[in-house]
Design a protein around this motif. Structure first.
Motif, mmCIF file in Angstrom:
data_model
loop_
_atom_site.group_PDB
_atom_site.id
_atom_site.type_symbol
_atom_site.label_atom_id
_atom_site.label_comp_id
_atom_site.label_asym_id
_atom_site.label_seq_id
_atom_site.Cartn_x
_atom_site.Cartn_y
_atom_site.Cartn_z
ATOM 1 N N THR A 46 -0.646 -13.393 -19.461
ATOM 2 C CA THR A 46 -0.510 -12.612 -18.238
ATOM 3 C C THR A 46 -1.776 -11.795 -18.062
ATOM 4 N N LEU A 47 -2.415 -11.974 -16.926
ATOM 5 C CA LEU A 47 -3.624 -11.224 -16.602
ATOM 6 C C LEU A 47 -3.342 -10.385 -15.365
ATOM 7 N N SER A 48 -3.829 -9.162 -15.376
ATOM 8 C CA SER A 48 -3.617 -8.298 -14.218
ATOM 9 C C SER A 48 -4.460 -8.790 -13.045
ATOM 10 N N GLY A 49 -4.043 -8.454 -11.851
ATOM 11 C CA GLY A 49 -4.802 -8.810 -10.655
ATOM 12 C C GLY A 49 -6.239 -8.307 -10.706
ATOM 13 N N MET A 51 -8.049 -7.717 -13.320
ATOM 14 C CA MET A 51 -8.779 -8.470 -14.335
ATOM 15 C C MET A 51 -9.173 -9.846 -13.803
ATOM 16 N N VAL A 52 -8.234 -10.518 -13.151
ATOM 17 C CA VAL A 52 -8.521 -11.845 -12.593
ATOM 18 C C VAL A 52 -9.626 -11.751 -11.551
ATOM 19 N N THR A 53 -9.560 -10.751 -10.698
ATOM 20 C CA THR A 53 -10.561 -10.600 -9.644
ATOM 21 C C THR A 53 -11.933 -10.280 -10.242
ATOM 22 N N ALA A 54 -11.975 -9.433 -11.272
ATOM 23 C CA ALA A 54 -13.242 -9.110 -11.935
ATOM 24 C C ALA A 54 -13.833 -10.355 -12.591
ATOM 25 N N ILE A 55 -12.984 -11.164 -13.224
ATOM 26 C CA ILE A 55 -13.440 -12.412 -13.847
ATOM 27 C C ILE A 55 -14.015 -13.340 -12.782
ATOM 28 N N GLN A 56 -13.320 -13.481 -11.677
ATOM 29 C CA GLN A 56 -13.792 -14.360 -10.609
ATOM 30 C C GLN A 56 -15.129 -13.872 -10.049
ATOM 31 N N LEU A 57 -15.269 -12.575 -9.848
ATOM 32 C CA LEU A 57 -16.514 -12.015 -9.332
ATOM 33 C C LEU A 57 -17.669 -12.289 -10.300
ATOM 34 N N ALA A 58 -17.432 -12.060 -11.593
ATOM 35 C CA ALA A 58 -18.470 -12.306 -12.598
ATOM 36 C C ALA A 58 -18.812 -13.797 -12.680
ATOM 37 N N MET A 59 -17.806 -14.659 -12.701
ATOM 38 C CA MET A 59 -18.055 -16.102 -12.806
ATOM 39 C C MET A 59 -18.771 -16.630 -11.568
ATOM 40 N N GLY A 94 -12.687 2.261 -19.402
ATOM 41 C CA GLY A 94 -12.586 3.524 -18.680
ATOM 42 C C GLY A 94 -12.001 3.328 -17.293
ATOM 43 N N GLU A 95 -12.126 4.380 -16.509
ATOM 44 C CA GLU A 95 -11.543 4.402 -15.178
ATOM 45 C C GLU A 95 -12.336 3.559 -14.190
ATOM 46 N N GLY A 96 -11.707 2.522 -13.651
ATOM 47 C CA GLY A 96 -12.310 1.760 -12.571
ATOM 48 C C GLY A 96 -13.365 0.743 -12.960
ATOM 49 N N VAL A 97 -13.527 0.442 -14.261
ATOM 50 C CA VAL A 97 -14.533 -0.526 -14.694
ATOM 51 C C VAL A 97 -13.877 -1.568 -15.594
ATOM 52 N N MET A 98 -14.208 -2.824 -15.348
ATOM 53 C CA MET A 98 -13.736 -3.928 -16.175
ATOM 54 C C MET A 98 -14.961 -4.622 -16.755
ATOM 55 N N LEU A 99 -14.943 -4.850 -18.077
ATOM 56 C CA LEU A 99 -16.002 -5.625 -18.717
ATOM 57 C C LEU A 99 -15.573 -7.081 -18.768
ATOM 58 N N VAL A 100 -16.476 -7.965 -18.421
ATOM 59 C CA VAL A 100 -16.204 -9.402 -18.447
ATOM 60 C C VAL A 100 -17.346 -10.064 -19.213
ATOM 61 N N ARG A 101 -17.017 -10.738 -20.310
ATOM 62 C CA ARG A 101 -18.021 -11.455 -21.097
ATOM 63 C C ARG A 101 -17.785 -12.953 -20.950
ATOM 64 N N ILE A 102 -18.828 -13.656 -20.560
ATOM 65 C CA ILE A 102 -18.782 -15.113 -20.399
ATOM 66 C C ILE A 102 -19.656 -15.700 -21.494
ATOM 67 N N THR A 103 -19.077 -16.573 -22.323
ATOM 68 C CA THR A 103 -19.812 -17.199 -23.422
ATOM 69 C C THR A 103 -19.593 -18.702 -23.399
ATOM 70 N N VAL A 125 -17.903 -4.542 -14.073
ATOM 71 C CA VAL A 125 -17.462 -4.709 -12.691
ATOM 72 C C VAL A 125 -16.700 -3.467 -12.234
ATOM 73 N N ASP A 126 -17.116 -2.931 -11.113
ATOM 74 C CA ASP A 126 -16.429 -1.817 -10.466
ATOM 75 C C ASP A 126 -15.191 -2.398 -9.786
ATOM 76 N N ILE A 127 -14.002 -2.103 -10.325
ATOM 77 C CA ILE A 127 -12.781 -2.709 -9.781
ATOM 78 C C ILE A 127 -12.166 -1.873 -8.655
ATOM 79 N N ARG A 128 -12.849 -0.853 -8.235
ATOM 80 C CA ARG A 128 -12.403 -0.099 -7.055
ATOM 81 C C ARG A 128 -13.064 -0.653 -5.794
ATOM 82 N N ASN A 129 -14.363 -0.956 -5.914
ATOM 83 C CA ASN A 129 -15.125 -1.428 -4.759
ATOM 84 C C ASN A 129 -15.584 -2.870 -4.908
ATOM 85 N N TRP A 130 -15.211 -3.522 -6.004
ATOM 86 C CA TRP A 130 -15.518 -4.926 -6.259
ATOM 87 C C TRP A 130 -17.011 -5.209 -6.164
ATOM 88 N N ARG A 131 -17.750 -4.493 -7.034
ATOM 89 C CA ARG A 131 -19.191 -4.680 -7.128
ATOM 90 C C ARG A 131 -19.565 -4.826 -8.591
#
Length: 138
Positions: A46-49, A51-59, A94-103, A125-131
């Protein structure tokens, strides 16, 4: 006036996002497949929305969907142009940031050779403003 209208339409079209087609199997092939009523518990994740969006943005930044290998690419290079050749790890920071590592997946793109050196990246990834706030490459 006519030229201004055409130029305005072209400008609007250029600003829109391009959506890549979703590929479906033909209806006659899909007819035999029946989805289960519930997802199996074994192997389920189960991945949170966010997290999924941050992964998609990074990928999408790391390996955009429309990216294709060059015409004389080796089989190993072609493999590296496929998203399934990579593993993704994500964690809130922390607040509003998701780390995404692609290997690179250790089992992908080998063909009897040594594994491919890590070609991944880590994204903040800033998960408040999607940047994308920052990228760290090896």
């Amino acid at each position: 006036m006519r030229h201004a209208l055409v130029l305005s339409c072209l400008a609007l079209c250029a600003c829109g996002t391009t959506r890549l087609p979703t590929h479906y199997v033909p209806p006659e092939e899909a007819a035999w497949y029946k989805l289960p009523h519930e997802l199996p518990t074994e192997g389920r994740k189960t991945l949170s929305g966010p997290m999924v969006t941050a992964i998609q943005l990074a990928m999408d930044d790391f390996l955009p969907r429309q990216t294709r290998p060059h015409w004389d690419a080796t089989p190993q290079e072609i493999c590296l142009y496929q998203r399934q050749s990579y593993d993704v790890h994500a964690a809130p920071l922390g607040e509003g940031v998701m780390l995404v590592r692609i290997t690179t997946n250790p089992g992908a793109c080998r063909w009897g050779r040594e594994p491919v050196a890590d070609m991944g990246s880590t994204y903040a990834v800033d998960i408040r403003n999607w940047r994308i706030l920052a990228i760290q490459r090896p």
